[in-house]
Scaffold this active site. Structure first.
Site, short mmCIF file in Angstrom:
data_model
loop_
_atom_site.label_atom_id
_atom_site.label_comp_id
_atom_site.label_asym_id
_atom_site.label_seq_id
_atom_site.Cartn_x
_atom_site.Cartn_y
_atom_site.Cartn_z
N GLU A 299 -2.86 -5.92 -2.82
CA GLU A 299 -2.97 -5.68 -4.30
C GLU A 299 -2.16 -6.42 -5.20
O GLU A 299 -2.04 -6.53 -6.32
CB GLU A 299 -2.18 -4.18 -4.44
CG GLU A 299 -3.06 -2.98 -3.96
CD GLU A 299 -2.79 -2.66 -2.42
OE1 GLU A 299 -2.49 -3.85 -1.66
OE2 GLU A 299 -2.88 -1.63 -2.14
N THR B 4 -8.29 -2.65 0.86
CA THR B 4 -7.06 -2.63 1.73
C THR B 4 -7.56 -1.87 2.94
O THR B 4 -8.70 -1.38 3.18
CB THR B 4 -6.28 -1.48 0.95
OG1 THR B 4 -6.82 -0.17 0.58
CG2 THR B 4 -5.81 -2.19 -0.37
N TRP C 68 17.87 7.66 6.36
CA TRP C 68 16.75 7.02 7.11
C TRP C 68 17.11 5.77 7.69
O TRP C 68 18.07 5.14 7.81
CB TRP C 68 16.05 6.13 5.59
CG TRP C 68 15.33 7.17 4.85
CD1 TRP C 68 15.19 8.70 4.81
CD2 TRP C 68 14.67 6.85 3.30
NE1 TRP C 68 14.67 8.97 3.93
CE2 TRP C 68 14.21 8.02 3.03
CE3 TRP C 68 14.44 5.61 2.93
CZ2 TRP C 68 13.53 8.13 1.97
CZ3 TRP C 68 13.54 5.61 1.76
CH2 TRP C 68 13.07 6.99 1.18
N LYS D 145 13.45 9.30 9.45
CA LYS D 145 14.22 10.58 9.00
C LYS D 145 15.01 11.26 9.73
O LYS D 145 14.59 12.09 10.42
CB LYS D 145 13.52 11.33 7.98
CG LYS D 145 12.71 10.35 6.90
CD LYS D 145 12.17 11.18 5.80
CE LYS D 145 11.53 10.24 4.74
NZ LYS D 145 10.18 10.00 4.80
#
Ligand code: ADP
Length: 546
Positions: A330, A185, A444, A439
């Protein structure tokens, strides 16, 4: 009672055997790193992969050993993947765009014994080799006529190396859960972590992802993976194409608009796949040169959110379908694709684009859910957003050498670090990465939504939104813009363009212009760098709030 079907482990070499037997004359056209185009077939690719397997054994490479590749998408890279996996060794793709120190870290962490390297990256390996104690030989992916002068002591010419073999070799057999490939990753936080694919996960993932509503590949297609094989398992196209018999067009090092267009036309490509930045370059090229792709039917866009304006241009101007896709290293990597189910099939215009902004629904073998921070399931109402979690047979259960510790929850779900909604039809939409969401006053704001909207403005080439500290609201959005060449929009015109299309409190507090937005090694906007760059930025309205 057990079923009475044959024990036939899902091994990767069965894919290339199938392709060679059933689609042996199907072609793989590549732009070679040396320059000229090169054509081979699935039958010949299999023969050369067998030679690679023989040569690996002669070198002493064994079951479970790792070999790194620093290479573009070409036929040779495919031969190496199939050769390695055919003896139970492991292809370990390394992204050459990472920092050299990270590359050394990754190769050492994987303890790769060999490096297969394209001519492009020979200087990189020369500079790093002293820091790579596990590497015994560097195999340069070229013929003897192009072998470079090199300081590498154990450099081997790939074409000579396999020419010494006769291909009279039988693939090894082993458990289908054997490791087949590794991909690290990006490591935006901490060191990169190794994802380890198995034969079984790769086979199942490619079978599931070729379905008509997913990648939808048929033997009549020519597929061009522009997405590099070193990015998130190459979106599994090295397996999905031979599995279906579709032809392959491998673009080599050429990712610019002109090179991509040339390969689309020469290879009569019908399906192609890459991140939005690649398509931005192609669309700019097509417009400037007044050209049109003549065979392309479908473009798969993922890795970052596909801007609405991009989908619209492909579809309305060029008549090419866009399939928005989401996934991650993943997940082998495909997690969802946005083709239109019956519930949405009749839509046109903006209503259709609204759906296509979503990342789509999961293929068989991926289970998704969204939860709040305490792990409680949230409804699939298309509005509530929460942490996106996934499980399935081609999704990581741990990182190599246990890095990062336990990564699954009690029910076996992996937290993607993405924040998403899921609608009643099962269409997931990424709202943001958990760490990028803004935020504001306890609520959000999706940076992706704002970016997508801003790039719809005709003078905006690229947009990024970050949260900037605000004394009253905690964070407020700052819109960072790269202008189109020759354009000089004022901030108000961009904000006016956005107004009314989103909730008022989502509107960016300010607009900043930059010449360039930094990107990660996989083409994503590098928000960490932007946050550093704008660390001292003060929003115009902050004084009043203080
Ligand atoms: P890298 O950072 O190395 O590119 P990945 O390819 O694994 O790593 O990145 C996966 C992440 O990319 C996802 O978790 C998600 O945040 C983002 N991503 C991938 N596809 C999309 C998409 N279509 N829309 C928005 N974000 C996406």
């Amino acid at each position: 009672m057990l079923g009475l079907m044959q024990d036939w482990p899902l091994l990767i070499h069965r894919i290339i055997d199938h392709a060679a037997n059933n689609h042996g004359s199907q072609t793989i056209l590549s732009r070679s790193v040396e320059g000229p185009l090169h054509t081979t077939t699935y039958a010949d690719l299999r023969t050369n992969a067998l030679k690679v397997a023989q040569a690996l054994e002669r070198h002493g490479v064994k079951y479970g050993d790792r070999a790194a590749t620093l290479a573009w998408n070409t036929w040779r890279h495919l031969e190496v993947w199939y050769g390695l996996t055919g003896i139970g060794a492991i292809y370990h793709t390394v992204n050459p765009r990472l920092f050299p120190d990270q590359i050394a870290y990754i190769i050492n962490h994987a303890e790769s014994r060999l490096i297969f390297v394209d001519l492009t990256f020979v200087p990189l390996v020369e500079a790093l080799i002293d820091k790579l104690p596990h590497v015994e030989a560097v195999i340069i992916l070229t013929g003897s006529e192009h072998m470079p002068e090199t300081t590498l002591e154990n450099a081997v010419c790939y074409e000579d190396w396999i020419a010494a073999e006769d291909g009279d070799f039988a693939w090894k057999s082993f458990d289908e859960n054997t490791a087949a490939g590794m991909c690290y990753t990006s490591g935006t936080t901490g060191n990169p972590k190794g994802v380890v694919y198995s034969h079984r996960s790769n086979v199942l993932h490619s079978m599931a992802s070729t379905a008509p509503d997913m990648l939808g590949i048929a033997a009549a297609d020519n597929v061009m993976p522009v997405v590099p094989m070193f990015h998130a398992n190459g979106w599994s196209l090295a397996f999905s194409c031979p599995l279906t018999g579709g032809g392959m067009v491998m673009p080599g090092a050429g990712m610019d608009g002109a090179s991509v267009y040339e390969m689309l036309e020469t290879g009569k490509v019908t399906i192609t796949a890459a991140v939005p930045t690649v398509w931005l370059m192609l669309l700019q090229y097509l417009e400037k040169e007044q050209k049109r792709p003549t065979t392309l039917k479908k473009v798969i866009i993922g890795g970052s959110a596909c801007p609405r304006a991009m989908t619209k241009t492909f579809q309305d101007v060029y008549g090419i379908d866009v399939i928005h896709a989401w996934g991650m290293t993943e997940m082998s990597p495909l997690g969802s694709l946005c083709s239109l189910k019956p519930a949405y099939a009749g839509l046109t215009g903006d209503a259709k684009l609204d759906v296509q902004e979503k990342q789509g629904f999961a293929p068989f073998s991926v289970e998704m859910k969204i939860t709040d921070d305490d792990g409680n399931d949230l409804p699939w109402d298309g509005k509530t957003f929460g942490r996106l979690k996934v499980r399935g047979p081609a999704i990581s259960k741990a990182y190599f050498k246990g890095e990062g510790g336990e990564i699954l929850d009690a029910d076996g779900y992996f937290d993607t670090s993405d924040v998403a909604t899921i609608d009643p039809e099962g269409y997931m939409q990424i709202t943001d990465r958990a760490k990028d969401v803004i935020k504001s006053g306890g609520e959000w704001i999706s940076s992706i939504d704002l970016e997508n909207l801003a790039v719809g403005h005709p003078d905006v080439a690229e947009a990024a939104v970050i949260g900037v500290a605000h004394p009253k609201w905690d964070e407020r959005p700052l819109l960072i813009i790269v202008r189109c060449e020759g354009a000089d929009p004022d901030p108000a015109s961009i904000l006016d363009f956005m107004a009314g299309k989103i909730a008022k409190w989502w509107m960016p507090d300010a607009v900043a212009f930059v010449d360039e937005i930094p990107h990660t090694a996989t083409g994503k906007i590098k928000k960490t760098a932007l946050r550093e760059q704008f660390a001292d930025y003060r929003l115009p309205n902050t004084d009043a709030a203080e």
